[in-house]
Design an enzyme around this catalytic site. Structure first.
Site, PDB file in Angstrom:
ATOM      1  N   HIS A  44       0.843  -1.201   0.000  1.00 42.23           N
ATOM      2  CA  HIS A  44       0.000   0.000   0.000  1.00 42.23           C
ATOM      3  C   HIS A  44       0.884   1.260   0.000  1.00 42.23           C
ATOM      4  O   HIS A  44       0.547   2.251  -0.636  1.00 42.23           O
ATOM      5  CB  HIS A  44      -0.912   0.033   1.235  1.00 42.23           C
ATOM      6  CG  HIS A  44      -2.124  -0.832   1.122  1.00 42.23           C
ATOM      7  ND1 HIS A  44      -3.163  -0.539   0.268  1.00 42.23           N
ATOM      8  CD2 HIS A  44      -2.467  -1.999   1.750  1.00 42.23           C
ATOM      9  CE1 HIS A  44      -4.100  -1.482   0.386  1.00 42.23           C
ATOM     10  NE2 HIS A  44      -3.697  -2.375   1.264  1.00 42.23           N
TER      11      HIS A  44
ATOM     12  N   ASP B  60      -7.562  -2.524  -1.667  1.00 37.83           N
ATOM     13  CA  ASP B  60      -8.498  -3.335  -0.890  1.00 37.83           C
ATOM     14  C   ASP B  60      -9.871  -3.112  -1.500  1.00 37.83           C
ATOM     15  O   ASP B  60     -10.346  -1.966  -1.544  1.00 37.83           O
ATOM     16  CB  ASP B  60      -8.499  -2.894   0.580  1.00 37.83           C
ATOM     17  CG  ASP B  60      -7.148  -3.120   1.236  1.00 37.83           C
ATOM     18  OD1 ASP B  60      -6.450  -4.063   0.832  1.00 37.83           O
ATOM     19  OD2 ASP B  60      -6.795  -2.345   2.143  1.00 37.83           O
TER      20      ASP B  60
ATOM     21  N   GLU C 266      -6.227 -12.301   3.327  1.00 35.77           N
ATOM     22  CA  GLU C 266      -7.196 -11.195   3.207  1.00 35.77           C
ATOM     23  C   GLU C 266      -7.876 -11.245   1.844  1.00 35.77           C
ATOM     24  O   GLU C 266      -7.266 -10.884   0.840  1.00 35.77           O
ATOM     25  CB  GLU C 266      -6.464  -9.838   3.361  1.00 35.77           C
ATOM     26  CG  GLU C 266      -5.768  -9.679   4.699  1.00 35.77           C
ATOM     27  CD  GLU C 266      -4.996  -8.363   4.816  1.00 35.77           C
ATOM     28  OE1 GLU C 266      -4.993  -7.562   3.853  1.00 35.77           O
ATOM     29  OE2 GLU C 266      -4.388  -8.155   5.879  1.00 35.77           O
TER      30      GLU C 266
ATOM     31  N   HIS D 230      -7.662  -7.957  -0.406  1.00 39.30           N
ATOM     32  CA  HIS D 230      -6.389  -7.299  -0.737  1.00 39.30           C
ATOM     33  C   HIS D 230      -5.755  -7.868  -2.016  1.00 39.30           C
ATOM     34  O   HIS D 230      -5.576  -9.079  -2.141  1.00 39.30           O
ATOM     35  CB  HIS D 230      -5.416  -7.467   0.447  1.00 39.30           C
ATOM     36  CG  HIS D 230      -4.078  -6.854   0.216  1.00 39.30           C
ATOM     37  ND1 HIS D 230      -3.680  -5.658   0.794  1.00 39.30           N
ATOM     38  CD2 HIS D 230      -3.031  -7.245  -0.559  1.00 39.30           C
ATOM     39  CE1 HIS D 230      -2.465  -5.363   0.395  1.00 39.30           C
ATOM     40  NE2 HIS D 230      -2.041  -6.310  -0.429  1.00 39.30           N
TER      41      HIS D 230
HETATM   42 ZN   LIG Z   1      -4.689  -4.143   1.821  1.00 40.28          ZN
END
Ligand SMILES: [Zn+2]
Length: 203
Positions: free
Chosen positions: A117, A124, A181, A184
């Site tokens: 990021h 995301d 995740e 992501h």
């Molecule tokens: Zn992320």
């Protein structure tokens, strides 16, 4: 005829402006991709930190990430879905702020190394249908638990199908998934880009 000429002229001008800047330049995604839905969680207190860490809710990314996102968006649109964005590029100072609130590497990337990021290569996201309703992904954004992993298979079929659809199209368009995740995605090769502290202007 005049109409088509004007359209093509507009289109070409857009292409030229996109080509004039390098692929690693930070750009505002909404200037390049239509049909994105924004719900920038860290510009609100509705996140696991319970703190607003962005001054305003803009989604900046490196141009190459935005180009791949635009391709993915086109694929989803053909299937009747749009991409909803929760987080994009995150300046290093914001990463430090998050780390000072939750200094746990299981939840926040250590700013000493930085995350994708911070390099402008991570997003995301989830998907929404034509009415703007989020597809059921089984666990919410930033839910930290085994249910957030792509490998978790104890959900009903529709949830597994939704996650698979998101992953399949993103992988086809140059992104890679993070198993823990479901929301992501990293643009492949972004680890090589430098961590940045570039900050956008807020109104
Ligand atoms: Zn992320």
């Amino acid at each position: 005829m005049k109409y088509y000429y004007l359209l093509s002229l507009l289109f070409c001008l857009e292409l030229v402006s996109a080509q004039e800047i390098s692929d690693t330049t930070f750009v505002n995604s909404k200037d390049y991709v239509s049909d994105l839905v924004f719900d920038m969680k860290y510009a609100t207190t509705d996140n696991f930190l319970k703190t607003k860490v962005y001054e305003c809710d803009e989604c900046f990314l490196r141009l190459k990430t935005v180009k791949a996102l635009a391709d993915a968006s086109k694929c989803f649109k053909r299937k009747g879905y749009r991409i909803k964005i929760f987080d994009c590029y995150r300046p290093l100072d914001v990463q430090k702020k998050m780390w000072s609130i939750v200094s746990d590497p299981d939840y926040v990337a250590n700013p000493a190394r930085g995350s994708i990021h911070n390099r402008g290569g991570a997003i995301d996201i989830t998907l929404v249908d034509e009415n703007g309703n989020e597809l059921d992904m089984g666990a919410g954004f930033d839910h930290f638990g085994p249910e957030s992993a792509h490998s978790y298979d104890q959900f009903e079929k529709v949830i597994l199908k939704n996650r698979k659809l998101l992953k399949r199209i993103m992988l086809r368009n140059g992104f890679e998934a993070l198993n823990s995740e479901w929301w992501h995605y990293n643009l492949k090769g972004s680890k090589k880009d430098k961590v940045s502290n570039f900050t956008w202007n807020c109104p």
